[in-house]
Scaffold this motif. Structure first.
Motif, PDB file in Angstrom:
ATOM      1  N   UNK A  39      13.453  -4.380  -8.273  1.00  0.00           N
ATOM      2  CA  UNK A  39      13.134  -4.912  -9.590  1.00  0.00           C
ATOM      3  C   UNK A  39      11.758  -4.413 -10.026  1.00  0.00           C
ATOM      4  N   UNK A  40      11.741  -3.587 -11.065  1.00  0.00           N
ATOM      5  CA  UNK A  40      10.483  -3.113 -11.631  1.00  0.00           C
ATOM      6  C   UNK A  40       9.728  -2.180 -10.704  1.00  0.00           C
ATOM      7  N   UNK A  41       8.621  -1.653 -11.233  1.00  0.00           N
ATOM      8  CA  UNK A  41       7.812  -0.730 -10.444  1.00  0.00           C
ATOM      9  C   UNK A  41       7.259  -1.399  -9.195  1.00  0.00           C
ATOM     10  N   UNK A  42       6.884  -2.669  -9.325  1.00  0.00           N
ATOM     11  CA  UNK A  42       6.348  -3.377  -8.176  1.00  0.00           C
ATOM     12  C   UNK A  42       7.340  -3.422  -7.030  1.00  0.00           C
ATOM     13  N   UNK A  43       8.603  -3.728  -7.359  1.00  0.00           N
ATOM     14  CA  UNK A  43       9.648  -3.747  -6.347  1.00  0.00           C
ATOM     15  C   UNK A  43       9.880  -2.368  -5.762  1.00  0.00           C
ATOM     16  N   UNK A  44       9.805  -1.365  -6.623  1.00  0.00           N
ATOM     17  CA  UNK A  44       9.971   0.028  -6.166  1.00  0.00           C
ATOM     18  C   UNK A  44       8.867   0.406  -5.184  1.00  0.00           C
ATOM     19  N   UNK A  45       7.620   0.095  -5.531  1.00  0.00           N
ATOM     20  CA  UNK A  45       6.500   0.421  -4.643  1.00  0.00           C
ATOM     21  C   UNK A  45       6.624  -0.320  -3.310  1.00  0.00           C
ATOM     22  N   UNK A  46       7.054  -1.590  -3.379  1.00  0.00           N
ATOM     23  CA  UNK A  46       7.177  -2.373  -2.153  1.00  0.00           C
ATOM     24  C   UNK A  46       8.206  -1.752  -1.215  1.00  0.00           C
ATOM     25  N   UNK A  47       9.347  -1.332  -1.772  1.00  0.00           N
ATOM     26  CA  UNK A  47      10.367  -0.692  -0.950  1.00  0.00           C
ATOM     27  C   UNK A  47       9.862   0.624  -0.368  1.00  0.00           C
ATOM     28  N   UNK A  48       9.108   1.372  -1.178  1.00  0.00           N
ATOM     29  CA  UNK A  48       8.539   2.635  -0.688  1.00  0.00           C
ATOM     30  C   UNK A  48       7.635   2.381   0.514  1.00  0.00           C
ATOM     31  N   UNK A  49       6.762   1.389   0.393  1.00  0.00           N
ATOM     32  CA  UNK A  49       5.818   1.125   1.474  1.00  0.00           C
ATOM     33  C   UNK A  49       6.515   0.558   2.701  1.00  0.00           C
ATOM     34  N   UNK A  50       7.573  -0.205   2.493  1.00  0.00           N
ATOM     35  CA  UNK A  50       8.352  -0.669   3.648  1.00  0.00           C
ATOM     36  C   UNK A  50       8.972   0.514   4.389  1.00  0.00           C
ATOM     37  N   UNK A  51       9.380   1.524   3.632  1.00  0.00           N
ATOM     38  CA  UNK A  51       9.974   2.706   4.260  1.00  0.00           C
ATOM     39  C   UNK A  51       8.910   3.551   4.965  1.00  0.00           C
ATOM     40  N   UNK A  52       7.761   3.731   4.296  1.00  0.00           N
ATOM     41  CA  UNK A  52       6.688   4.533   4.874  1.00  0.00           C
ATOM     42  C   UNK A  52       6.013   3.824   6.047  1.00  0.00           C
ATOM     43  N   UNK A  53       5.845   2.512   5.921  1.00  0.00           N
ATOM     44  CA  UNK A  53       5.078   1.759   6.914  1.00  0.00           C
ATOM     45  C   UNK A  53       5.855   0.525   7.380  1.00  0.00           C
ATOM     46  N   UNK A  54       6.906   0.714   8.167  1.00  0.00           N
ATOM     47  CA  UNK A  54       7.689  -0.436   8.642  1.00  0.00           C
ATOM     48  C   UNK A  54       6.879  -1.333   9.579  1.00  0.00           C
ATOM     49  N   UNK A  55       5.889  -0.739  10.255  1.00  0.00           N
ATOM     50  CA  UNK A  55       5.009  -1.511  11.130  1.00  0.00           C
ATOM     51  C   UNK A  55       3.793  -1.952  10.314  1.00  0.00           C
ATOM     52  N   UNK A  56       3.814  -3.160   9.787  1.00  0.00           N
ATOM     53  CA  UNK A  56       2.761  -3.642   8.896  1.00  0.00           C
ATOM     54  C   UNK A  56       1.413  -3.716   9.608  1.00  0.00           C
ATOM     55  N   UNK A  57       1.412  -4.133  10.870  1.00  0.00           N
ATOM     56  CA  UNK A  57       0.151  -4.239  11.607  1.00  0.00           C
ATOM     57  C   UNK A  57      -0.492  -2.865  11.789  1.00  0.00           C
ATOM     58  N   UNK A  58       0.310  -1.861  12.023  1.00  0.00           N
ATOM     59  CA  UNK A  58      -0.201  -0.500  12.147  1.00  0.00           C
ATOM     60  C   UNK A  58      -0.789  -0.043  10.816  1.00  0.00           C
ATOM     61  N   UNK A  59      -0.133  -0.406   9.724  1.00  0.00           N
ATOM     62  CA  UNK A  59      -0.652  -0.081   8.396  1.00  0.00           C
ATOM     63  C   UNK A  59      -2.018  -0.730   8.185  1.00  0.00           C
ATOM     64  N   UNK A  60      -2.141  -2.002   8.538  1.00  0.00           N
ATOM     65  CA  UNK A  60      -3.382  -2.734   8.312  1.00  0.00           C
ATOM     66  C   UNK A  60      -4.534  -2.186   9.143  1.00  0.00           C
ATOM     67  N   UNK A  61      -4.247  -1.756  10.364  1.00  0.00           N
ATOM     68  CA  UNK A  61      -5.297  -1.306  11.265  1.00  0.00           C
ATOM     69  C   UNK A  61      -5.671   0.158  11.075  1.00  0.00           C
ATOM     70  N   UNK A  62      -4.810   0.910  10.410  1.00  0.00           N
ATOM     71  CA  UNK A  62      -5.078   2.334  10.267  1.00  0.00           C
ATOM     72  C   UNK A  62      -5.062   2.831   8.833  1.00  0.00           C
ATOM     73  N   UNK A  63      -3.888   2.896   8.255  1.00  0.00           N
ATOM     74  CA  UNK A  63      -3.714   3.502   6.939  1.00  0.00           C
ATOM     75  C   UNK A  63      -4.535   2.784   5.869  1.00  0.00           C
ATOM     76  N   UNK A  64      -4.529   1.455   5.903  1.00  0.00           N
ATOM     77  CA  UNK A  64      -5.229   0.705   4.853  1.00  0.00           C
ATOM     78  C   UNK A  64      -6.717   1.020   4.810  1.00  0.00           C
ATOM     79  N   UNK A  65      -7.319   1.281   5.956  1.00  0.00           N
ATOM     80  CA  UNK A  65      -8.742   1.583   5.998  1.00  0.00           C
ATOM     81  C   UNK A  65      -9.065   2.828   5.175  1.00  0.00           C
TER      82      UNK A  65
END
Length: 266
Positions: A39-65
């Protein structure tokens, strides 16, 4: 009926439809399962990030920085600065940029590689706590990282600063409330000379603020935090570099007590 569903999900945004078609082409979505359409661009971006970064903790400790710096940058961030920030070897830098190529492309501008979000709406989504949710990226922390990096460059001498740092160190320092460091830089003739040489096609406009040492503190704070940032954005659209100069900045209490204020100001 299918077209109507896609249009309803897009919320009238063409970028959604364009990205949707790409997802269909790559097999990330199927026209046989409209219930999976975001639903909407926000939903699209969320799905993209779930696909790119299924491991949320890894995203927070690395990519987000790293995304903090990229999103806080006031122009496409030079890749060499990103590499220095995290002390990456070239392989590590490419390991970071390669998977993000479609949403944070690396391109060449003026002979240098830079990285930026592929669209402003992606940046807006990530830096909004309510929209980015799990993948929220703090723009304030990004300014803190870049301010520290720019200040370290300045500490080695104005002549050693990168073009990005020369142009934007003052803005990053201001965003994190480091007015004293900003004052030191703006009172440095060597830095002002570098700023003029780095952007020879730009005009420079200085706004001078003066009062006694005990007056106008609330007014000065309001100017620095609210008025000058808006003025700077307007000036940048016209190729004008706004430099605000508070005549009290750069004057220590010791210099004031020794009666050196007037010579320094003049």
């Amino acid at each position: 009926r299918l077209v109507e569903q896609i249009l309803e999900k897009s919320e009238g945004v063409f970028l959604y439809v364009e990205s949707f078609c790409e997802d269909i082409r790559h097999g990330y979505l199927s026209l046989d399962h409209p219930e999976d359409f975001p639903q909407g661009l926000g939903g699209k971006f969320f799905k993209d990030f779930q696909r790119y970064f299924p491991d949320v903790e890894k995203f927070k400790k690395g990519v987000r920085l790293a995304l903090r710096a990229i999103l806080a940058a006031r122009e496409p961030l030079p890749v060499e600065i990103l590499q220095r920030l995290f002390n990456w070897q070239d392989e590590e830098l490419r390991d970071f940029t390669r998977p993000l190529g479609s949403i944070f492309p690396v391109m060449t501008e003026a002979g240098h590689e830079v990285i930026k979000p592929y669209h402003k709406s992606l940046r807006d989504w990530l830096v909004d706590k309510s929209k980015g949710a799990t993948y929220f990226v703090s723009i304030l922390e990004g300014h803190r990282v870049l301010a520290d990096a720019c200040w370290k460059e300045y500490s080695r001498g104005a002549g050693a600063m990168s073009k990005y740092s020369i142009r934007h160190v003052r803005a990053h320092l201001m965003r994190i409330g480091e007015t004293e460091k900003r004052a030191v830089i703006e009172a440095d003739p060597a830095y002002i000379a570098q700023l003029s040489r780095t952007s020879p096609g730009e005009q420079m406009m200085r706004v001078w603020v003066s009062s006694t040492f005990r007056d106008m503190q609330p007014e000065r704070d309001y100017l620095v935090r609210c008025v000058f940032p808006q003025l700077r954005e307007v000036c940048e659209l016209s190729g004008i570099n706004l430099v605000e100069v508070d005549l009290r900045w750069g004057i220590t209490s010791e210099e004031a007590s020794e009666g050196k204020v007037l010579p320094i100001v003049l």
